[in-house]
Design an enzyme around this catalytic site. Structure first.
Site, short mmCIF file in Angstrom:
data_model
loop_
_atom_site.label_atom_id
_atom_site.label_comp_id
_atom_site.label_asym_id
_atom_site.label_seq_id
_atom_site.Cartn_x
_atom_site.Cartn_y
_atom_site.Cartn_z
N ASP A 56 9.19 25.14 18.78
CA ASP A 56 7.96 24.41 19.06
C ASP A 56 7.45 23.84 17.74
OD1 ASP A 56 7.95 24.94 21.78
OD2 ASP A 56 6.72 26.74 21.59
N ASP A 111 8.35 20.81 26.61
CA ASP A 111 7.16 21.38 27.25
C ASP A 111 6.28 20.27 27.82
OD1 ASP A 111 7.99 23.90 26.35
OD2 ASP A 111 6.72 23.81 24.56
#
Length: 177
Positions: free
Chosen positions: A122, A141
């Protein structure tokens, strides 16, 4: 009007594109940008690139620490991706196919990370001052979130109309005995 098979093929192409773009960004962040070593790159007053290793699913839920839980998490996300793929193969409406393609492409991007690294990379840190409305996320995401929101919006806004009541006989008709 395109055939359902052509729509699905376009959906799979979109899923592959999301997967490829996600892989490319993560390779750039992990490679030439060296974000893992740098840790943080401030880009805008409300957006930074910040290296994060996510060992769980969305929002860090169900963190997998042992090899057994990592394997279970990988299997669970793989089964969900297979379910989305089957749903997409059965779907005939363009809006749903595109939304499912976003979900599938994002899921495959994160599954790839989980399989090859044991965690998901991330990097996107959206914030207002010190307040973060979202946890740090990635393109996969975002694609999953947008796809799910499209599916929810379409299901809430495009309800089928109830079937018309059966036609009633004309009052002027005469009965025969």
């Amino acid at each position: 009007m395109s055939s359902p098979a052509a729509l699905r093929a376009g959906g799979f192409a979109l899923a592959l594109g999301v997967f490829g773009l996600d892989r490319g960004i993560k390779a750039f962040v992990a490679g030439p940008l060296a974000l893992q070593q740098i840790g943080l790159i401030k880009l805008l007053p409300f957006f930074d690139l910040r290296w994060t290793e996510n060992y769980g699913v969305s929002y860090g839920l169900f963190t997998a620490e042992s090899s057994e839980t990592k394997l279970m998490l990988l299997a669970m996300t793989g089964l969900i991706a297979c379910g989305v793929m089957v749903w997409m193969l059965r779907e005939q409406v363009l809006g749903e196919i595109l939304a499912l393609a976003l979900v599938l492409g994002g899921a495959l991007g994160n599954i790839y990370d989980r399989f090859t690294r044991g965690y998901v990379i991330d990097y996107a840190d959206l914030h207002i001052g010190t307040w973060r409305p979202f946890l740090i996320f990635n393109l996969a995401d975002a694609a999953i979130t947008v796809g799910v929101l499209i599916l929810l919006a379409r299901s809430l806004l495009s309800r089928e109309k109830p079937a018309q009541a059966a036609e009633t006989p004309d009052d002027t008709a005469t009965e025969t005995v």
